[in-house]
Motif scaffolding. Structure first.
Motif, PDB file in Angstrom:
ATOM      1  N   LYS A 594       0.719  -1.329   0.201  1.00  0.00           N
ATOM      2  CA  LYS A 594      -0.079   0.061  -0.072  1.00  0.00           C
ATOM      3  C   LYS A 594       0.733   1.240  -0.243  1.00  0.00           C
ATOM      4  O   LYS A 594       0.744   2.446  -0.467  1.00  0.00           O
ATOM      5  CB  LYS A 594      -1.004   0.026   1.229  1.00  0.00           C
ATOM      6  CG  LYS A 594      -0.354  -0.081   2.492  1.00  0.00           C
ATOM      7  CD  LYS A 594      -1.474  -0.046   3.623  1.00  0.00           C
ATOM      8  CE  LYS A 594      -0.782  -0.103   4.956  1.00  0.00           C
ATOM      9  NZ  LYS A 594       0.462   0.580   5.382  1.00  0.00           N
ATOM     10  N   ASP A 595       2.128   1.097   0.534  1.00  0.00           N
ATOM     11  CA  ASP A 595       2.938   2.396   0.796  1.00  0.00           C
ATOM     12  C   ASP A 595       3.591   2.641  -0.591  1.00  0.00           C
ATOM     13  O   ASP A 595       4.201   3.922  -0.844  1.00  0.00           O
ATOM     14  CB  ASP A 595       3.687   2.121   1.808  1.00  0.00           C
ATOM     15  CG  ASP A 595       2.905   1.968   3.266  1.00  0.00           C
ATOM     16  OD1 ASP A 595       1.896   2.623   3.511  1.00  0.00           O
ATOM     17  OD2 ASP A 595       3.264   1.159   3.986  1.00  0.00           O
ATOM     18  N   ARG A 596       4.064   1.640  -1.174  1.00  0.00           N
ATOM     19  CA  ARG A 596       5.296   1.803  -2.098  1.00  0.00           C
ATOM     20  C   ARG A 596       5.210   0.824  -3.325  1.00  0.00           C
ATOM     21  O   ARG A 596       4.905  -0.318  -2.953  1.00  0.00           O
ATOM     22  CB  ARG A 596       6.680   2.160  -1.683  1.00  0.00           C
ATOM     23  CG  ARG A 596       7.080   1.037  -0.935  1.00  0.00           C
ATOM     24  CD  ARG A 596       8.299   0.425  -1.226  1.00  0.00           C
ATOM     25  NE  ARG A 596       8.780  -0.618  -0.569  1.00  0.00           N
ATOM     26  CZ  ARG A 596       8.292  -1.810  -0.468  1.00  0.00           C
ATOM     27  NH1 ARG A 596       7.330  -2.382  -1.570  1.00  0.00           N
ATOM     28  NH2 ARG A 596       8.908  -2.846   0.119  1.00  0.00           N
ATOM     29  N   LEU A 597       5.900   0.902  -4.283  1.00  0.00           N
ATOM     30  CA  LEU A 597       6.409  -0.145  -5.368  1.00  0.00           C
ATOM     31  C   LEU A 597       7.793  -0.394  -5.215  1.00  0.00           C
ATOM     32  O   LEU A 597       8.571   0.677  -5.216  1.00  0.00           O
ATOM     33  CB  LEU A 597       5.544   0.089  -6.493  1.00  0.00           C
ATOM     34  CG  LEU A 597       6.127   1.095  -7.494  1.00  0.00           C
ATOM     35  CD1 LEU A 597       7.239   0.751  -8.274  1.00  0.00           C
ATOM     36  CD2 LEU A 597       5.147   1.819  -8.179  1.00  0.00           C
ATOM     37  N   ARG A 598       8.188  -1.645  -5.288  1.00  0.00           N
ATOM     38  CA  ARG A 598       9.505  -1.959  -5.364  1.00  0.00           C
ATOM     39  C   ARG A 598       9.861  -2.852  -6.757  1.00  0.00           C
ATOM     40  O   ARG A 598       8.922  -3.803  -6.772  1.00  0.00           O
ATOM     41  CB  ARG A 598      10.072  -2.864  -4.274  1.00  0.00           C
ATOM     42  CG  ARG A 598      11.547  -2.629  -3.897  1.00  0.00           C
ATOM     43  CD  ARG A 598      11.728  -3.226  -2.881  1.00  0.00           C
ATOM     44  NE  ARG A 598      11.793  -4.504  -2.973  1.00  0.00           N
ATOM     45  CZ  ARG A 598      11.733  -5.547  -1.817  1.00  0.00           C
ATOM     46  NH1 ARG A 598      11.681  -4.976  -0.603  1.00  0.00           N
ATOM     47  NH2 ARG A 598      11.554  -6.825  -2.019  1.00  0.00           N
ATOM     48  N   HIS A 603      19.541  -5.379 -15.403  1.00  0.00           N
ATOM     49  CA  HIS A 603      20.307  -4.191 -15.754  1.00  0.00           C
ATOM     50  C   HIS A 603      21.658  -4.208 -15.173  1.00  0.00           C
ATOM     51  O   HIS A 603      21.893  -4.553 -14.181  1.00  0.00           O
ATOM     52  CB  HIS A 603      19.639  -2.919 -15.767  1.00  0.00           C
ATOM     53  CG  HIS A 603      20.404  -1.822 -16.400  1.00  0.00           C
ATOM     54  ND1 HIS A 603      20.547  -1.879 -17.850  1.00  0.00           N
ATOM     55  CD2 HIS A 603      21.052  -0.820 -16.002  1.00  0.00           C
ATOM     56  CE1 HIS A 603      21.244  -0.685 -18.059  1.00  0.00           C
ATOM     57  NE2 HIS A 603      21.338  -0.019 -17.233  1.00  0.00           N
ATOM     58  N   PHE A 604      22.690  -3.701 -16.038  1.00  0.00           N
ATOM     59  CA  PHE A 604      24.232  -4.218 -15.333  1.00  0.00           C
ATOM     60  C   PHE A 604      25.004  -2.991 -14.880  1.00  0.00           C
ATOM     61  O   PHE A 604      25.871  -2.951 -14.463  1.00  0.00           O
ATOM     62  CB  PHE A 604      24.779  -4.781 -16.498  1.00  0.00           C
ATOM     63  CG  PHE A 604      24.206  -6.095 -16.978  1.00  0.00           C
ATOM     64  CD1 PHE A 604      24.377  -7.238 -16.103  1.00  0.00           C
ATOM     65  CD2 PHE A 604      23.380  -6.276 -17.951  1.00  0.00           C
ATOM     66  CE1 PHE A 604      23.577  -8.476 -16.635  1.00  0.00           C
ATOM     67  CE2 PHE A 604      22.478  -7.513 -18.225  1.00  0.00           C
ATOM     68  CZ  PHE A 604      22.916  -8.523 -17.400  1.00  0.00           C
ATOM     69  N   GLU A 605      24.324  -1.902 -14.707  1.00  0.00           N
ATOM     70  CA  GLU A 605      24.919  -0.459 -14.212  1.00  0.00           C
ATOM     71  C   GLU A 605      23.905   0.240 -13.784  1.00  0.00           C
ATOM     72  O   GLU A 605      22.726   0.108 -13.851  1.00  0.00           O
ATOM     73  CB  GLU A 605      25.840   0.232 -15.167  1.00  0.00           C
ATOM     74  CG  GLU A 605      25.157   0.690 -16.446  1.00  0.00           C
ATOM     75  CD  GLU A 605      25.796   0.631 -17.705  1.00  0.00           C
ATOM     76  OE1 GLU A 605      27.047   0.176 -17.832  1.00  0.00           O
ATOM     77  OE2 GLU A 605      25.123   0.732 -18.864  1.00  0.00           O
ATOM     78  N   ALA A 606      24.348   1.259 -12.921  1.00  0.00           N
ATOM     79  CA  ALA A 606      23.334   2.382 -12.502  1.00  0.00           C
ATOM     80  C   ALA A 606      22.701   2.836 -13.515  1.00  0.00           C
ATOM     81  O   ALA A 606      23.371   3.400 -14.451  1.00  0.00           O
ATOM     82  CB  ALA A 606      24.183   3.150 -11.174  1.00  0.00           C
ATOM     83  N   GLU A 688      16.982   4.451  -6.520  1.00  0.00           N
ATOM     84  CA  GLU A 688      17.409   3.530  -7.530  1.00  0.00           C
ATOM     85  C   GLU A 688      18.813   3.005  -7.112  1.00  0.00           C
ATOM     86  O   GLU A 688      19.761   3.588  -6.685  1.00  0.00           O
ATOM     87  CB  GLU A 688      17.524   4.376  -9.109  1.00  0.00           C
ATOM     88  CG  GLU A 688      17.725   3.345 -10.159  1.00  0.00           C
ATOM     89  CD  GLU A 688      19.388   2.673 -10.296  1.00  0.00           C
ATOM     90  OE1 GLU A 688      19.456   1.547 -11.032  1.00  0.00           O
ATOM     91  OE2 GLU A 688      20.320   3.277  -9.660  1.00  0.00           O
ATOM     92  N   THR A 689      18.664   1.752  -6.842  1.00  0.00           N
ATOM     93  CA  THR A 689      19.830   1.087  -6.220  1.00  0.00           C
ATOM     94  C   THR A 689      20.538  -0.206  -6.830  1.00  0.00           C
ATOM     95  O   THR A 689      19.556  -0.755  -7.509  1.00  0.00           O
ATOM     96  CB  THR A 689      19.717   0.767  -4.746  1.00  0.00           C
ATOM     97  OG1 THR A 689      18.443  -0.044  -4.656  1.00  0.00           O
ATOM     98  CG2 THR A 689      19.700   2.035  -4.122  1.00  0.00           C
ATOM     99  N   GLY A 690      21.523  -0.720  -6.403  1.00  0.00           N
ATOM    100  CA  GLY A 690      21.725  -2.198  -6.901  1.00  0.00           C
ATOM    101  C   GLY A 690      21.475  -3.219  -5.965  1.00  0.00           C
ATOM    102  O   GLY A 690      21.816  -3.018  -4.824  1.00  0.00           O
ATOM    103  N   ARG A 697      17.323  -1.963  -8.637  1.00  0.00           N
ATOM    104  CA  ARG A 697      16.078  -1.659  -7.679  1.00  0.00           C
ATOM    105  C   ARG A 697      15.446  -0.399  -8.039  1.00  0.00           C
ATOM    106  O   ARG A 697      16.235   0.641  -7.507  1.00  0.00           O
ATOM    107  CB  ARG A 697      16.143  -2.119  -6.410  1.00  0.00           C
ATOM    108  CG  ARG A 697      14.975  -1.864  -5.735  1.00  0.00           C
ATOM    109  CD  ARG A 697      15.080  -2.539  -4.262  1.00  0.00           C
ATOM    110  NE  ARG A 697      14.952  -4.159  -4.298  1.00  0.00           N
ATOM    111  CZ  ARG A 697      15.051  -4.866  -3.332  1.00  0.00           C
ATOM    112  NH1 ARG A 697      15.436  -4.407  -2.143  1.00  0.00           N
ATOM    113  NH2 ARG A 697      14.853  -6.096  -3.646  1.00  0.00           N
ATOM    114  N   ILE A 698      14.329  -0.286  -8.261  1.00  0.00           N
ATOM    115  CA  ILE A 698      13.668   1.164  -8.014  1.00  0.00           C
ATOM    116  C   ILE A 698      12.570   1.120  -7.283  1.00  0.00           C
ATOM    117  O   ILE A 698      11.747   0.252  -7.167  1.00  0.00           O
ATOM    118  CB  ILE A 698      13.037   1.570  -9.588  1.00  0.00           C
ATOM    119  CG1 ILE A 698      14.289   1.937 -10.788  1.00  0.00           C
ATOM    120  CG2 ILE A 698      12.059   2.820  -9.379  1.00  0.00           C
ATOM    121  CD1 ILE A 698      13.884   2.513 -11.800  1.00  0.00           C
ATOM    122  N   GLU A 699      12.473   2.023  -6.334  1.00  0.00           N
ATOM    123  CA  GLU A 699      11.373   2.300  -5.388  1.00  0.00           C
ATOM    124  C   GLU A 699      10.776   3.564  -5.586  1.00  0.00           C
ATOM    125  O   GLU A 699      11.339   4.422  -5.980  1.00  0.00           O
ATOM    126  CB  GLU A 699      12.024   2.306  -3.867  1.00  0.00           C
ATOM    127  CG  GLU A 699      12.453   1.153  -3.484  1.00  0.00           C
ATOM    128  CD  GLU A 699      12.496   0.788  -1.949  1.00  0.00           C
ATOM    129  OE1 GLU A 699      12.292  -0.133  -1.260  1.00  0.00           O
ATOM    130  OE2 GLU A 699      13.257   1.750  -1.436  1.00  0.00           O
TER     131      GLU A 699
END
Ligand code: SER
Length: 881
Positions: A594-598, A603-606, A688-690, A697-699
């Motif tokens: 309910k609070d967010r999507l992850r 993908h191989f780089e930031a 956006e993190t690895g 990963r995008i939140e």
């Protein structure tokens, strides 16, 4: 004998069993679901285990599949002979408490003699020695001659895997390939190790359950599990020597030869490498398509090993450059018809394998350097054997294979201590085994849900409705089924119809309430459990809930909407990522609450800042466009034609649910969605993190979550504005002004400090004494740290022109010492390093340095005066004054 291609044989088999009323199912993914006893699916029956034990209801009591399998028991031997492969397809027909021996045997014989048209006189069967019943069927009902029936022991004709689980006697069908495949031994016959009598179909009569203590009990239902290796069958039918000569596999083999400019069958060593690459490229391609990522543990490690072994053998064959991507094309071309995931994920597979291949090439270069230095060391020390520990570190830490180490050492007339290497390896393996722990064959743990009727399934009826009048069919706690529960009890409620969405496909389970005439419970989560059931996790908050009571199931609508917003936005995000970043982007994981999507993706780089901005803008554009969202169930082929995106390693049935956002994003999905993208409101990426090699990963937040986020941002802005005493609109200007003011004040401060130091220095110059031809200034200046002391020393030394400066300061309970000399003083024999080492000793310190400059620290500030005197005395000695 008629020759059939491998793809034709698969189709013939599946069609045949369809005609015997079997449900034809697609291969399950290579990654087992709900089964931690296996890293990878290794037999047709493996994904069907719960159907054999009766733990789950099968969709039909007769099924047939062609299952992708990987067996890696002896990777080292793959390639060495033409018999072994790690990847293979297994044809199978299964009965879950339906038909048994009679039909299984009759149909197997019908397929072999009528469809494959194998000559009866070249067919043999083996039977478990204690299984007279089966022998009678072969003899009396099928008419197989007695001298074509062989009795074998438990070793050969009793099928079981692992320490517990379904098992039973089996009967195998053999084909006499002719004397040219034989070993010429007078004892040669069925069961001989040579290639003449080829066992190709295993019929298992799965009627027992083996227990951990080695005992067997009969299963409630009698089952059939048959398995026939498709590649082996094809080799037999095509009249070729090995699986590497089978049409589809030969295509890959030929491609390897083309890349290596080599001919198969000319030289044993080369053939080994050609076979290794041919086999391993199939395994890694299929693994990639099912979402396995190379890593240092579990199935990821299996994949890494296979890939590295292929690359390694390519080097032995002299193949230059990145070659895996070329071979993937041939693998996909030959198998895409049956395994559509290969084509769907093609771009991704190529990217993943190539990145891993590149990394391994770098690993090899690094390992080569380390090995070179070992070799140099060995040569200087006169050693000829590299110790096993070094070999192990090279292989374990640097991924540098032992066979490569061995080969390079041999070129130099050296060798490796392979005994010790093996000891290290075994210790490592044992560690890995211990860490994994003994897992049961069936994998999934026993829970209270195993006590519920396996035939009862939960139907989700909440895509449109969020409330339902129903009955409390089953109540349970963690241990046992219940008749009732009272306030504060935490229980599970299981029913056959519910409007509550159970956590799956990354979407969180619904929350809400269950109310009856006597009580109320809060649903804190909804999850899927064994046997196609949903468990409502309920905390009873009022009165009692009783089994069999009428109940109102009410999902909390506002939360469902929040979750649906995030889910629909996730689809838009995936599509936008593919458009902005590239077609290799695949979903690697998703978690929608309910609070967010992850959203995790391959993908191989930031991502760059620009990419993130573009993705975010694109998703918001699609929200503003107000795209209608249509959800439809349709046959899987139709969905594919629409271009619907499928998930990795997901097993879809014949009918799939497709979520179509006006043609912009079309995905297979079972989740809950909005009716129009406009209802998402707005979309904001917050990070956006690895998360793993090759996975980012995008939140993000949407709707109410986004409003909340903006609110918080605004609050912070208000606080900043108050702190810098500016209006909100002027904050940036004001902060810029403050920052530049701070900078100029800092500069001014620095300037003032050096002015003060200079004027201090000037006054100090008066204290300089003449010692011989030189001026000596030895003095105490307080409160300066080492840097400031050195700066001051430099400037004083310049002003002295010809002389020595000794400065000491007490700062924070410590003594700092600096000694500096002009070049002519050094020439005359002065040595700052020596001066300081004697001087520092006086203040309980140590130090040293070069002739022209030295520094030290001391502890005793009381003795600075004494130390200065000491310095002057040493200087006098040095200039002989
Ligand atoms: N389970 C048996 C095998 O793997 C038959 O399918 O050989």
């Amino acid at each position: 004998m008629k020759k059939y291609s491998l793809n034709e044989l698969r189709e013939m088999y599946l069609k045949f069993f369809e005609s015997k009323m079997h449900l034809r199912a697609k291969s399950f993914p290579l990654v087992p679901h709900n089964d931690n006893s296996l890293l990878l699916i290794n037999a047709g029956m493996a994904p069907l285990k719960p159907y054999f034990t009766g733990q789950e209801e099968p969709p039909r009591r007769r099924m047939t599949t062609c299952q992708k399998c990987i067996r890696t028991g002896d990777i080292e031997n793959v390639g060495k002979t033409a018999r072994h492969g790690t990847f293979f397809e297994m044809l199978g027909n299964f009965s879950f408490g339906d038909y048994f021996k009679d039909e299984a045997i009759k149909w197997a014989w019908e397929f072999v003699t009528k469809h494959l048209e194998l000559p009866i006189e070249r067919l043999y069967v083996s039977v478990y020695e204690a299984d007279q019943e089966t022998a009678e069927i072969w003899k009396n009902k099928i008419g197989v001659k007695e001298d074509h029936i062989v009795f074998l022991g438990k070793e050969d004709n009793f099928w079981e895997a692992g320490i517990d689980g379904p098992c039973g006697p089996c009967s195998e069908i053999y084909f006499d390939r002719g004397p040219e495949y034989g070993c010429d031994s007078p004892d040669c016959g069925v069961g001989c190790d040579c290639d003449r009598y080829m066992e190709f179909w295993n019929l298992v009569f799965t009627q027992f359950e083996r227990h951990e203590d080695g005992t067997y009990t009969p299963l409630a239902q009698k089952n059939i599990d048959t398995g026939m290796g498709l590649e082996r069958l094809a080799a037999m039918m095509q009249g070729v020597g090995s699986i590497f000569d089978v049409d589809t596999i030969k295509a890959i083999r030929d491609h390897v030869c083309e890349l290596a400019n080599a001919t198969y069958g000319e030289e044993y060593k080369k053939d080994v490498s050609i076979r290794v690459i041919t086999d391993h490229i199939r395994s890694v391609t299929f693994m990639a398509a099912d979402g396995v990522l190379p890593s240092n543990e579990g199935r990821g490690y299996v994949m890494r090993r296979l890939l590295r072994r292929a690359v390694r053998h390519a080097k032995l064959l002299g193949i230059q450059g990145l070659f895996l991507q070329e071979l993937v094309k041939t693998v996909v071309e030959n198998s895409k018809h049956e395994y559509t995931e290969l084509e769907d994920k093609f771009e991704y597979i190529v990217k993943l394998l190539t990145v891993e291949e590149k990394n391994f090439n770098e690993t090899i270069d690094r390992g080569l350097n380390i090995l070179k230095s070992h070799i140099e060391e060995m040569k200087t020390e006169g050693k000829t054997v590299l110790d096993g520990k070094a070999c192990f570190t090279l292989s374990d830490t640097y991924g540098f294979p032992i066979d490569l180490t061995r080969e390079i050492l041999e070129e130099q007339g050296l060798s490796a201590d392979e005994e010790e290497f093996k000891v290290e390896m075994d210790a490592q393996r044992q560690k890995a085994r211990d860490a994994r722990g003994g897992s049961k064959y069936m994998g999934a743990d026993e829970t209270v849900f195993n006590q519920m009727n396996p035939a009862m399934k939960t139907k989700f009826v909440g895509y449109h409705e969020t409330s339902l009048e129903g009955t409390l069919e089953v109540l349970a706690n963690d241990e046992t089924l219940l008749d009732a529960a009272k306030a504060d009890d935490e229980i599970y409620v299981v029913v056959s119809e519910t409007p509550f969405y159970a956590e799956s496909g990354g979407q969180a389970g619904d929350l809400g309430t269950i109310t009856t005439a006597t009580g109320k419970g809060i649903v804190t989560n909804t999850t899927k459990v064994i046997g196609g059931k949903f468990a409502h996790h309920v905390k009873v908050v009022e009165g009692t809930l009783e089994k069999g009571q009428k109940a109102t199931f009410e999902v909390e609508k506002a939360i469902r909407m929040d979750v649906s917003r995030n889910h629909s936005a996730t689809h838009l995000l995936q599509k936008a990522l593919r458009e902005v970043v590239g077609g290799h982007i695949e979903q690697a994981g998703s978690n929608v609450t309910k609070d967010r999507l992850r959203f995790d993706f391959t993908h191989f780089e930031a991502l760059t800042y620009e990419q993130i901005e573009k993705v975010e803008a694109l998703v918001n554009e699609k929200i503003l466009e107000g795209l209608a969202i249509e959800v439809k169930e349709m046959p899987i082929d139709e969905a594919r034609k629409l271009g619907a995106m499928a998930l990795f390693g997901e097993k879809y049935g014949q009918t799939v649910r497709v979520v179509n956002m006006s043609g912009y994003s079309i995905e297979f999905c079972g989740g809950t969605h909005l009716q129009n993208t406009a209802a998402i409101g707005t979309f904001k990426i917050i990070s956006e993190t690895g998360v793993a090699a090759g996975v980012r990963r995008i939140e993000a937040v949407t709707g109410r979550g986004a409003l909340h986020y903006y609110q918080e941002m605004e609050n912070s802005l208000n606080e900043v504005a108050a702190a810098v005493k500016a209006k909100k609109a002027d904050v940036v200007k004001r902060v810029e002004a403050v920052v530049s003011e701070v900078k100029s004040l800092e500069k001014e401060n620095e300037k003032l400090k050096s002015e003060i130091a200079a004027s201090k220095a000037e006054s100090l110059l008066d204290q300089a004494e003449e010692v011989g031809a030189f001026k000596v200034l030895a003095t105490k200046v307080d409160g300066l740290d080492m840097n400031a002391l050195k700066n001051m020393g430099d400037s004083l030394k310049d002003q002295l022109v010809s002389g020595i400066v000794v400065l000491m300061s007490a700062a924070e309970d410590k003594v700092n010492l600096v000694v500096m000399a002009t070049p002519d003083a050094v020439k005359a024999g002065l040595h700052c390093g020596k001066i300081i080492s004697e001087t520092a000793a006086v203040v309980d310190g140590k130090g040293g340095g070069r002739p022209n400059m030295a520094q030290a620290g001391g502890k005793n500030i009381q003795k600075i005066g004494e130390a200065l005197e000491k310095a002057k005395a040493v200087i006098k000695e040095q200039v002989n004054a």
